[in-house]
Design an enzyme around this catalytic site. Structure first.
Site, mmCIF file in Angstrom:
data_model
loop_
_atom_site.group_PDB
_atom_site.id
_atom_site.type_symbol
_atom_site.label_atom_id
_atom_site.label_comp_id
_atom_site.label_asym_id
_atom_site.label_seq_id
_atom_site.Cartn_x
_atom_site.Cartn_y
_atom_site.Cartn_z
ATOM 1 N N GLU A 179 68.292 76.296 7.092
ATOM 2 C CA GLU A 179 67.829 76.963 5.872
ATOM 3 C C GLU A 179 66.447 76.471 5.464
ATOM 4 O O GLU A 179 66.185 76.161 4.295
ATOM 5 C CB GLU A 179 68.833 76.691 4.730
ATOM 6 C CG GLU A 179 70.268 77.019 5.144
ATOM 7 C CD GLU A 179 71.312 76.437 4.210
ATOM 8 O OE1 GLU A 179 70.962 76.053 3.083
ATOM 9 O OE2 GLU A 179 72.485 76.405 4.611
ATOM 10 N N CYS B 140 76.504 77.901 -4.321
ATOM 11 C CA CYS B 140 75.389 77.524 -5.185
ATOM 12 C C CYS B 140 74.619 78.724 -5.695
ATOM 13 O O CYS B 140 74.085 78.693 -6.798
ATOM 14 C CB CYS B 140 74.455 76.594 -4.436
ATOM 15 S SG CYS B 140 73.853 77.287 -2.899
#
Lengths: 649, 649
Positions: free
Chosen positions: A316, A412
């Site tokens: 990521e 998240c």
């Protein structure tokens, strides 16, 4: 360094814009209740969260094992933060009661010395502070602090603030430069910016000092996470640990030596936020320059057109300059939220509107794309191009989903989107003592004080999508006040007129147009061209070579299969055409779509089943329809693309 | 099913082609000695192999731990196989002595009951046969068998054959349908095709029966690897095991129900080889049809232009139809070798030349690309497009190297390339009782018997690269014999002429042109057009939409940065042009390069550093040079691309 600009309390801002309210309204009506059910494991179709239950176990009020991610606590922290912003604008006794009860439970779960993290309290008590690389203790603490500060600002209640202050006090004891302290820094940055908030709210300087310590200590000498691995009692939390690159957590160099945005994108931008805060608090020009350079590296070399960051699905993370693949990127929604927070800080410190150009881009595209129209489905990953058939497990596209998902295991992003929408006002207006800054042209009104006098400003979109805004200002008193209107980078022929139609000559500075006056009862209008047009990427971006995208103002558009058929890669557009803008009330509850002519590579003359051949390329005419990128994937799962091949003559 | 064609003993074939001999000569002169040093840990710059040492430990002749991959034994097996083929064509006492000593060592390492796998003998004796999913015991046994058969055929020596027969006998006891036997099949297919070879060499039918069992049992009922996980004594060898998809090892369905090529590409093609062998041995038309369908799925939907297979870097596997990304594919060299072996078998069984079209493609491109001009560096992964800057760890390109590497830790490809080059003759010629098949037009000569009479055939390339070949045939005796010349799919205006220039009218069947005669002292010539031209992909292949590649005959060409500058993605070609073919003696020891006109997107009018903008695309003229894909990356590390954007008008 001049005094920085500040935001305006959220309850002093009312948002009237229909399309934004479509999303913002979802926060109170759908997301907050929906997330509450998730946190309490009451939502059948979603992955189990176990978040609230973990706190009950930690408080000794329930039996069982910890379940969830190592940072599961942050789900309720971010929920509370979204609740706080929502209560601030829309008081609601019942919601506040639920929030208070939740805060009470958190308080009961907190340990005597102030420690608060149910993963470690319940599951790994021996590992407290011993694995910062993986543990997320400080990350979790940071989100708790942000939530508590927001709750205090919204309700005036101090209980949550006291809970996190006890936790912060403990962390101040454990970490620091003294010999007996741990000279560590978080594996996932977040607490740094939260400590600054806590300092600004409580006035306790040690929180600021600790934030500075974490930032200054990072990447100095031997990497802390490698040091940590060698210590007595260390254990990995994730058994398939296989080699750690400190760039991942931007701990490869002291921050002041970092020139490029590296590693995990969310960690990076959360850190850059804190660096900007600290640069201001300590009047540190060097650090501010570092922030500028990192920002510039992102926006000129490592950012997607949609304000997305994180070009590698694996880890990521950022990769290298101009490497911006469209179908296997990460562009995590949380990362664009962090980018917006970073940009907002820089704009407040520097009074340079260009930062808000990027903030606006992130808000209107990647961040908004993160949530579905029904408020219950989310994108974690925001690709620029999707072919659902190849988004299969254990490939370079395994992280890409062609439709938004219900609650994730690692959740998240949804609460991050919720708190962003609920605090949207932070991006609309800034102020200093005499000046109100209008950043985004979103129908809204704000009440504030300039030059010590009360001022009400109302922004109305006069003709939706036509780039004309009416600004009504009311102010009692005759002190001179100033309004600063952001001139969007894409906004051609920017004009400010007075009520009589006279074109004014504002002072232009760093992308803002400054108009002063007493504004007793004033109507101004701001206008600029924002017709839909074609955009290209820097030729160094190999992934976008020979392609165009379409934008209208800050809104990036895309083609979807549901409108244009399969195999969007076979489509060409001639950029020498006018793009038609058409408001379609039937499409997704009302959407401004774009229509244009295109060409498609035909399969007609391709011989049968062969895979390769010498047949010439044949093009057929097609009509194309584009929709805003933020609303892709809301109708039918299918292919999507932002970048389209350009017919080059 | 007619009798299948057979190959011709390698010592009856002499290869005279300069460019092939450049590579084939390397096997004896460089690769075999180099690999011998590697196997004995005598090569400084390469990763340690420990292969021979493992056998010494297993034989009780040295101390130490096992080191290397779980299938490390196969490195010496494949080395011996390459040695065998080399000795067959070029006897060499010293090399044979070293091989004999190595075989003796292998024999001493073999256990009393015939078991042979040093990983398990030395390191995991308790796990024998207990983890077929990861253990590679049967894979390793298969490669040993192939090596022993080759060695016997080359030297007449039986010792190695006896060693592997004892091993095969043991495996026949352990695995099978009886209740007390294990009903398993390999985690990595290979032994199946090896058992067929062992049967054909020894005549012992139980080896064929076992091969059939492994193939028929695969994917039937509960997946064996999941069953295995539940058994007493099972342990994982790789600690980060995280969920197994049976498609990976083509064990998701019984093979006769498999319609598409799935999973790990090497496993797949090795299995398909065995399926073809068994279809023939058992005259099983159904199974042959399955083979045809799987072959068709590969070559019409899942294969790269270069004969590469394996579109996903992750798991080195097939993905879905038409999904052929160019920069993150795997296209393992070993997989193309397996594809060639599969295609060769199908051609031998069906007498259809189209299989050899694909075999030729794989040989001339991906397989040859696997080795450097100096014979010491190798490509495991064969991308279609490379930008070295973004081939960094922990990204979707982490498996892609822009230059060939010295010996790898997992070194299956280099020895596989060696044995392929050393046995190149297997692809050139087939025969049955009366007919010699000429598959590839490579300067060579072959001696064989047709219609019970000795025949010598010599193929000479008259004008290199111009598609004209002289075939000289000498045969004593006046029985009628037949020559079958493959008509390459790309070969326009295919003609066979006799010595006088008369154009003959061969009977054409399935892509072969059959000419019969007594051939006492005959000269024929075969000619066809193979000018360099442009190729396109099926429009469904999104990755190649709007692009062209260049081929001359079977040879795929590419652009490299060293010839054409950076940012190859910004280049366009107009496919309405003649491509110039230029022989350049200075380039890589003599290369036929292609020259053509192109356009490049200019950076001139791009404003400064900005990443996105409205500047129009500006094209500048450029001259382009292309080199064969098989020789890319031999000069300077840089960008490369096979597919180039096409200027579409």
């Amino acid at each position: 360094m001049k005094n920085k600009l500040s935001g305006i309390p959220l309850n002093m801002i009312r948002i009237n814009d229909e399309s934004w309210n479509k999303y913002i309204g979802l926060v109170k009506e759908v997301i907050i209740p929906y997330q509450w059910k998730i946190l309490n494991d009451l939502e059948e179709d979603a992955e189990l969260s176990h978040c609230i239950h973990n706190f009950k176990i930690a408080a000794g009020e329930a039996e069982g094992e910890f379940e969830g991610a190592v940072f599961q606590d942050t789900d309720v922290a971010k929920w509370l933060e979204a609740v706080a912003y929502t209560l601030f604008c829309h008081p609601d006794e019942e919601l506040e009661r639920i929030a208070d009860q939740t805060i009470d439970l958190i308080g009961r779960a907190q340990q005597k010395d102030g420690y608060l993290d149910t993963y470690f309290i319940v599951k790994e008590p021996d590992l407290r502070w011993k694995n910062l690389m993986e543990g997320h203790e400080l990350y979790t603490a940071g989100h708790m602090m942000e939530a508590a500060v927001a709750y205090f600002e919204a309700t005036g209640k101090e209980k949550f603030l006291k809970i996190v202050s006890r936790l912060a006090d403990l962390i101040c004891e454990v970490f620091g430069p003294k010999e007996e302290q741990l000279h560590g820094y978080p594996g996932h940055q977040e607490i740094e910016l939260a400590l600054v908030k806590l300092y600004r709210t409580t006035g306790r300087r040690k929180y600021l000092t600790l934030a500075k310590y974490f930032i200054d200590q990072r990447g100095v000498g031997k990497n802390y996470f490698f040091w940590e691995m060698e210590q007595e009692g260390h254990r990995f939390l994730f058994p398939d640990f296989q080699g750690y690159d400190p760039k991942y957590s931007q701990s490869h160099l002291p921050v002041r030596q970092q020139k490029t945005a590296e590693g995990h994108a969310v960690r990076a931008v959360y850190m850059y936020c804190a660096m900007a805060d600290l640069a201001y608090e300590f009047q540190d020009e060097t650090l501010l320059t570092v922030c500028r350079k990192l920002w510039e590296n992102i926006v000129t070399k490592r950012m997607y057109l949609t304000g997305g960051i994180g070009s590698s699905g694996i880890l990521e993370r950022f990769t290298v300059d101009y490497d911006l693949p469209n179908d296997c990127n990460y562009s995590e929604t949380c990362a664009s939220i962090g980018l917006a927070l970073f940009g907002r800080r820089m704009a407040e410190i520097t009074r340079e509107a260009s930062f808000m150009d990027t903030v606006e881009l992130a808000l209107y595209n990647t961040i908004l794309s993160g949530i579905s129209l029904d408020g219950k489905h989310f994108f974690y990953v925001n690709p620029m191009e999707v072919w659902p058939d190849n988004c299969i497990p254990r490939t370079s596209k395994e992280h890409v989903k062609p439709v938004r998902q219900k609650w994730f295991g690692c959740a998240c992003c949804p609460p991050n989107i919720a708190r962003t929408l609920a605090s949207f006002g932070q991006y609309l207006y800034f102020k200093d003592d005499h000046t109100l800054y209008v950043n985004l042209y979103v129908s809204s009104q704000v009440k504030t004080r300039l030059s010590n006098e009360e001022v009400c400003v109302k922004v109305t979109t006069e003709l939706p999508g036509k780039g004309k805004y009416v600004i009504k200002i009311n102010s009692k008193g005759n002190q001179k006040k100033t309004l600063a209107f952001r001139i969007p980078a894409y906004g051609k022929d920017f004009q400010v007129q007075n009520e009589n139609g006279t074109i004014l000559s504002p002072e232009i500075s760093n992308g803002y147009a400054y108009i002063s006056g007493t504004f007793a009862d004033t109507v101004l209008s701001v206008a600029y061209q924002e017709k839909a047009g074609f955009i290209r990427a820097n030729p160094n971006v190999r992934a976008d070579a020979g392609k165009v995208a379409m934008m209208k103002g800050p809104v990036v558009y895309c083609l979807e299969e549901v409108d244009n058929g399969k195999n969007l890669a076979s489509i060409y557009v001639d950029a020498d055409q006018e793009i038609k803008e058409i408001y379609e009330p039937e499409v997704m509850g009302g959407t401004l779509t774009l229509e244009l002519e295109g060409k498609r590579i035909s399969s007609d003359n391709w011989s049968g089943q062969s895979l390769y051949g010498t047949e010439k390329r044949k093009l057929e005419d097609v009509k194309l329809k584009a929709v805003p990128y933020s609303s892709w994937g809301n109708r039918k799962a299918g292919e999507m693309t932002v970048w389209i091949k350009e017919l080059i003559r």
